[in-house]
Scaffold this motif. Structure first.
Motif, short mmCIF file in Angstrom:
data_model
loop_
_atom_site.label_atom_id
_atom_site.label_comp_id
_atom_site.label_asym_id
_atom_site.label_seq_id
_atom_site.Cartn_x
_atom_site.Cartn_y
_atom_site.Cartn_z
N VAL A 561 53.82 41.27 37.04
CA VAL A 561 52.86 40.34 37.63
C VAL A 561 51.48 41.01 37.60
O VAL A 561 51.35 42.20 37.93
N GLY A 562 50.46 40.26 37.20
CA GLY A 562 49.12 40.80 37.08
C GLY A 562 48.31 40.69 38.34
O GLY A 562 48.79 40.21 39.39
N VAL A 563 47.05 41.10 38.25
CA VAL A 563 46.15 41.09 39.40
C VAL A 563 45.96 39.68 39.94
O VAL A 563 45.94 39.45 41.15
N PHE A 564 45.82 38.70 39.06
CA PHE A 564 45.60 37.32 39.50
C PHE A 564 46.77 36.83 40.35
O PHE A 564 46.58 36.22 41.41
N LEU A 618 47.66 47.03 45.97
CA LEU A 618 48.66 46.75 44.94
C LEU A 618 47.98 46.31 43.64
O LEU A 618 48.44 46.63 42.54
N CYS A 619 46.89 45.56 43.75
CA CYS A 619 46.14 45.17 42.55
C CYS A 619 45.55 46.39 41.86
O CYS A 619 45.58 46.51 40.62
N LEU A 620 44.99 47.32 42.65
CA LEU A 620 44.47 48.55 42.07
C LEU A 620 45.59 49.36 41.41
O LEU A 620 45.39 49.94 40.33
N TYR A 621 46.74 49.38 42.04
CA TYR A 621 47.90 50.07 41.45
C TYR A 621 48.30 49.44 40.12
O TYR A 621 48.63 50.13 39.15
N LEU A 740 37.66 45.14 42.79
CA LEU A 740 38.64 45.33 43.86
C LEU A 740 38.17 46.37 44.88
O LEU A 740 38.54 46.30 46.07
N MET A 741 37.36 47.31 44.44
CA MET A 741 36.90 48.37 45.34
C MET A 741 35.68 47.94 46.15
O MET A 741 35.56 48.31 47.33
N TYR A 742 34.76 47.14 45.58
CA TYR A 742 33.44 47.01 46.19
C TYR A 742 33.00 45.57 46.46
O TYR A 742 31.92 45.38 47.01
N LEU A 743 33.77 44.55 46.11
CA LEU A 743 33.40 43.17 46.43
C LEU A 743 34.13 42.72 47.68
O LEU A 743 35.26 43.16 47.95
N ASP A 745 36.01 39.79 50.11
CA ASP A 745 37.16 38.95 49.77
C ASP A 745 36.75 37.68 49.04
O ASP A 745 37.38 37.29 48.05
N GLU A 746 35.71 37.01 49.49
CA GLU A 746 35.30 35.75 48.88
C GLU A 746 34.78 35.97 47.47
O GLU A 746 35.13 35.25 46.53
N GLU A 747 33.91 36.96 47.32
CA GLU A 747 33.39 37.28 45.98
C GLU A 747 34.52 37.72 45.05
O GLU A 747 34.53 37.36 43.87
N LEU A 748 35.46 38.49 45.58
CA LEU A 748 36.55 38.99 44.75
C LEU A 748 37.42 37.85 44.24
O LEU A 748 37.81 37.83 43.06
N THR A 749 37.72 36.89 45.11
CA THR A 749 38.53 35.75 44.69
C THR A 749 37.84 34.97 43.58
O THR A 749 38.45 34.59 42.57
N GLU A 750 36.55 34.75 43.75
CA GLU A 750 35.79 34.01 42.74
C GLU A 750 35.71 34.79 41.43
O GLU A 750 35.83 34.22 40.34
N TYR A 751 35.48 36.11 41.54
CA TYR A 751 35.35 36.93 40.34
C TYR A 751 36.66 36.99 39.56
O TYR A 751 36.67 36.83 38.33
#
Length: 995
Positions: A561-564, A618-621, A740-743, A745-751
């Motif tokens: 399973v990927g990051v998305f 887990l996404c970073l992993y 994943l490190m610096y955005l 939650d909202e920006e990360l979901t959109e990105y």
């Protein structure tokens, strides 16, 4: 149209004539061809008619070459003799208006088409056969001063074009301006059309003289559209003798449509179609001329129908058939005879453009149809339609065969040699290191064109073949750089044929090197393509986790399973396949993610406040980031040892370890530019920036140009991680890690959503880290396969997760296509490995039965005497209750395998296998359980390869031998060892003794 040219329909080999009409000069010139040597056309004027009434349409009589008819601006039609200006017939009309068309029939009738006027007919048909006498007849203008039309049709409707059917002179087709095309039978006095097509393409109607069921029409001015119609397919309103079949009320359209026959992309304005003409010597050959001199020829072909099918169609008259006795046609070839005079790449004077053409009824020097053309400067040429291009075929083994009509030693072929075919064949060059071969081709390609400014790997120095004279470099995105890696051929970069053939064989070469499911081996095979190397590195990581059940938590398997999927708690529509236990119906992915982080002992490392810390970790992993201090330090040191200093520094910066990044830029093989970059980074961390620091950053930017250096410079220059994300030359995995490190939650979901959709749309293979090997990766890999012509990699990647976690019909189709490719290239052993290992990969974690059933046994040895299988299955052994003479004799020997050197014998009848055609000993292996069999097998194993005793069978002559003997024999021979057998066993399936 200022001038026009027409070829005589009655021209012969000895008498070749044509007519030139000068509209502005109001004259006709009748000419005879004297000679044509293939280049220059010589002709002589027979007669010329001057002072012709001002006209805008004309036609040449098909019976008498001395007679022409003109349609005047006043609407009147006048019939003239070219050889005698004193004879003429005028056909006046009631109301004056423009005459748009005039046409002769083969039965002595003349039709005119007029502009619209209220309460008057616009299509008139005259019978002037008695007045058009030939020779020394009484004056053409004698007799009645006025001829009454025999038919008046199309009341108050403007007629744009008319044509009589040559073999049916009582039927004509006409175009009604802006409305429709109609077919009339002038024998009927009802004035009703027999057939009608609703269309705006009503101009320049042309009928195929070799198949009158088909006719073509053109669109209105400034609309370069061409339609081809079949008169058998359409709504009929009468039962006229037009071979039209039963009537029907529904509307039908053209059978072939060229919506933009002439493109104005390279011209100044949209052209109009001036002329449509069908070839007189080849059916389905349509010529079209535009107002800007653009001249094309469209070749169409009928769909093949077998004789039984056609007979059945004609016999079946009991039911309605919407396409009676008609065949579909398709475009076979389009010839670009000449470009427009204002074409960007083919400009010439306007008076040099073609203004008129007509097909001849004679063949050219090479047996192809010809057309006569007239240019604006009155130059007359002959154009012979080119034949089909040379035949080209690529074999399954990537050899390329091209047929050419080449001359030998520079000498031209004689006429009787024009049809001789010569075949050139190119084979892929043997190269054990195919990655080096690709690098060589890429270096040659880069040398001929602009170099790619993006370095594939900072550890690899730029190629010496790249032009160093480029001052400004175009920084491609990571995806664009991957595409540029395979961009061998462009307008300014040409590959030679041998390199192209080598590129065709990439899937074959990879398969022979073992490109399958061993991820580390695949990384080595695709050396030179870092994007594919990253793909197989990620798959290898995911595969090891799946085999160890490391990604299973709370009864849910999150393997591949990927990051998305992790961030959005999305496991796809077939998520039930990931549930390990049958207890409970709800699937709480968030709980599984948290439990999995605890199981893997992952610690939160994101400096941003977040409501989903476990999801981020887990996404970073999954991206290979989020490393702990000790892991990070070891990874950075390893990258420095490999010479990838900027990549090591960027990894440390992403993990907020500037000190470690500083050391990475100053240790190992760090260059002076690396040391300057470390000073710039140190100044940014301390917050001491001045003019000297700014100058240092600019100097570093000139010397270091790899993506990781650019990412570090983007951060130290602006101090914003958004600028690092905007550096698209940075690999996608690292950009996602930064997000994943610096955005928040909202920006990360959109990105994550935006970059995932972009990767899917563009087919970016590095997007697998986002989609994973799930259902969401299928459109991504499908686009990648189409863009890179690589079906092999997507299938091998998806085989790790499908059908284990999900199924899709496209993957099944890919699997069968790849198996067919391996069989076609005679890679039978790799195909077997693919089948066997695909079956093993399809076994779910919580089941033992594979989802891909094993393929049944394809080869078996059977006894020549009793036709029983030669295996040790107890079912094949003789029953004690059914003794037979053969059984008794076997029992008396004590062992059905007999002496260890006797090979394999039938367990039922006791007969031997055939003898080896080389050593003449029995084939097969001794039974290791029999007396002396184990010792014999052990001794043979010590001496040589056990496969040497196996049976080798030629599929050509079916002669058998020991595998080792066959291998030795065919090292020096090509023909079978059996006397009198001419089979070349060594060339069948790669050789009977091939391993």
């Amino acid at each position: 149209m200022e001038t026009a040219i027409r070829w005589s329909p009655s021209a012969t080999t000895l008498q070749q004539r044509f007519l030139v009409a000068d509209v502005n000069g109001r004259s006709f010139t009748h000419c005879r061809v004297d000679s044509y040597d293939g280049k220059d056309l010589r002709f002589k004027n027979i007669s010329t008619l001057h002072k012709v009434p001002a006209f805008r349409a004309f036609d040449w009589s098909p019976h008498d070459e001395a007679i022409v008819a003109v349609g005047q601006w006043s609407g009147e039609a006048t019939v003239l003799r070219i050889d005698d200006s004193s004879q003429s017939v005028s056909l006046p009309i009631k109301h004056q208006r423009l005459c748009n068309a005039v046409i002769f029939s083969t039965a002595g009738r003349l039709a005119t088409g007029l502009e619209r006027v209220r309460n008057d007919f616009c299509l008139n048909v005259w019978d002037i056969s008695q007045r058009l006498s030939t020779g020394a007849s009484p004056g053409l203008g004698s007799g009645r001063p006025y001829l009454e039309p025999i038919r008046k049709l199309a009341s108050s409707e403007a007629i744009t074009s008319i044509k009589f059917f040559p073999s049916q002179p009582d039927a004509l087709v006409c175009g009604v301006k802006g409305a429709c095309i109609r077919i009339y039978d002038i024998r009927e006095n009802t004035g009703t059309a027999a057939l009608q097509f609703q269309t705006s393409c009503v101009h320049n109607i042309a009928i195929d003289p070799l198949d009158e069921n088909y006719f073509a029409s053109a669109g209105p001015p400034k609309d370069a559209m061409i339609h081809i119609w079949d008169r058998r397919i359409g709504p009929q309103s009468s039962t006229a003798n037009l071979a039209l079949g039963p009537s029907h009320t529904s509307q039908y359209g053209p059978i072939v449509e060229f919506k933009k026959a002439f493109d104005n992309t390279h011209s100044k304005a949209q052209p109009s179609i001036w002329s449509l003409r069908y070839c007189k010597g080849q059916s389905g050959c349509l010529g079209a001329l535009a107002s800007n001199g653009d001249y094309k020829i469209f070749e169409t072909k009928k769909e093949y129908a077998s004789e039984p099918a056609r007979s059945k169609e004609y016999q079946d008259t009991t039911s309605y058939r919407p396409f009676p006795a008609a065949q579909q046609i398709f475009t076979k070839r389009i010839h670009q005879v000449e470009h427009a005079f204002d074409h960007i790449k083919h400009k010439r004077a306007e008076n040099k453009r073609i203004v008129s053409f007509d097909f001849t009824n004679l063949a050219g020097s090479k047996g192809r149809p010809c057309a006569i053309t007239l240019r604006g400067d009155q130059t007359i040429d002959i154009y012979e339609i080119k034949g089909p291009p040379p035949a080209l075929s690529i074999s399954a083994l990537s050899s390329l065969a091209i047929s050419t009509n080449r001359d030998r030693g520079g000498a031209a072929f004689h006429d009787d040699e024009d049809l001789s075919v010569h075949v050139d064949t190119l084979f892929p060059q043997a190269n054990p290191n195919f990655a080096n071969s690709l690098r060589r081709i890429r270096a040659k390609s880069n040398k001929r064109g602009p170099a790619n400014a993006r370095q594939i790997d900072s550890s690899e120095p730029p190629s010496q073949d790249i032009d160093p004279g480029l001052d400004e470099k175009v920084h491609l995105s990571s995806r664009e750089a991957h595409e540029a890696l395979y961009d061998y051929h462009s307008a300014d970069r040409k590959l030679n044929m041998q390199d192209a053939v080598n590129l065709f064989s990439i899937p074959y070469r990879r398969a022979t090197q073992g490109y399958l499911f061993d991820c580390q081996k695949n990384v080595d095979i695709v050396a030179g393509d870092p994007w594919l190397q990253d793909l197989w590195t990620w798959i290898g990581w995911a595969k090891s986790n799946a085999e160890n059940a490391s990604m299973v938590a709370e009864g849910i398997d999150l393997s591949y399973v990927g990051v998305f999927g992790i961030w959005n708690n999305d496991l796809g529509t077939q998520k039930n396949a990931r549930i390990m236990s049958k207890t409970g119906t709800g699937i709480d992915i968030s709980t599984a993610v948290r439990a999995l982080c605890d199981k893997l002992e992952l610690q939160v490392s994101s400096p941003r406040e977040t409501a989903y810390p476990k999801h981020r970790q887990l996404c970073l992993y999954s991206c290979g980031l989020g490393l702990q201090s000790q892991q990070l330090e070891e990874t950075v040191k390893d990258l420095v040892r490999k010479g990838q200093n900027t990549k090591a520094a960027a990894l440390a910066v992403i993990h907020d370890q500037p000190k470690l990044a500083f050391l990475a830029l100053r240790n190992g093989s760090a260059s002076p530019a690396h040391r300057e970059l470390s000073l710039a980074l140190a100044g940014f961390v301390k917050g001491t920036t001045d003019e000297t620091w700014d100058e240092t950053v600019r100097d570093v930017a000139k010397e270091l140009d790899d993506p990781y250096a650019r990412a570090i410079l983007a951060l130290v220059s602006y101090g914003d991680w958004h600028d690092v994300l905007a550096e698209r030359s940075l690999p996608l995995r690292d950009r996602v890690g930064v997000a994943l490190m610096y955005l928040d939650d909202e920006e990360l979901t959109e990105y994550i959503g935006a970059v995932t959709e972009d990767a899917i749309e563009q087919g970016a293979i590095e997007g697998i880290v986002l989609t994973g090997l799930t259902e969401k990766s299928i459109p991504l890999l499908q686009t990648y396969a189409c863009k890179f012509s690589d079906l092999q990699t997507p299938l091998l990647a998806l085989s790790h997760s499908s059908p284990r976690y999900f199924t899709h019909p496209l993957i099944d189709h890919w699997r069968q296509s790849y198996r067919a490719f391996l069989n076609a290239t005679r890679l039978f052993l790799p195909r077997v490995h693919f089948d066997v290992q695909s079956t093993k990969l399809s076994i779910p974690t919580h089941r033992q039965k594979p989802l891909i059933p094993p393929h049944p046994r394809q080869v078996s040895l059977r006894c020549n005497h009793c036709d029983q299988a030669l295996d040790r299955n107890p079912e094949n052994s003789p029953s004690p209750a059914d003794p037979s003479p053969a059984t008794s004799s076997i029992t008396n020997h004590g062992s059905i395998f007999g002496d260890p050197r006797s090979g394999t014998v039938c367990p039922r009848c006791g007969r031997h296998m055939p003898r080896c055609v080389i050593c003449m000993l029995w084939l097969g292996t001794a039974d290791p359980t029999s007396k002396g069999g184990a010792a014999h097998a052990a001794g043979a194993a010590k001496k040589r390869d056990p496969l040497n005793d196996f049976v080798a069978v030629c599929r050509g002559c079916w002669h058998m031998s020991h595998g080792g003997h066959a291998e030795e024999w065919f090292r020096d021979h090509a023909v079978c060892a059996v006397p009198g057998c001419e089979c070349r066993c060594g060339e069948v399936d790669g050789g009977i003794g091939a391993r």
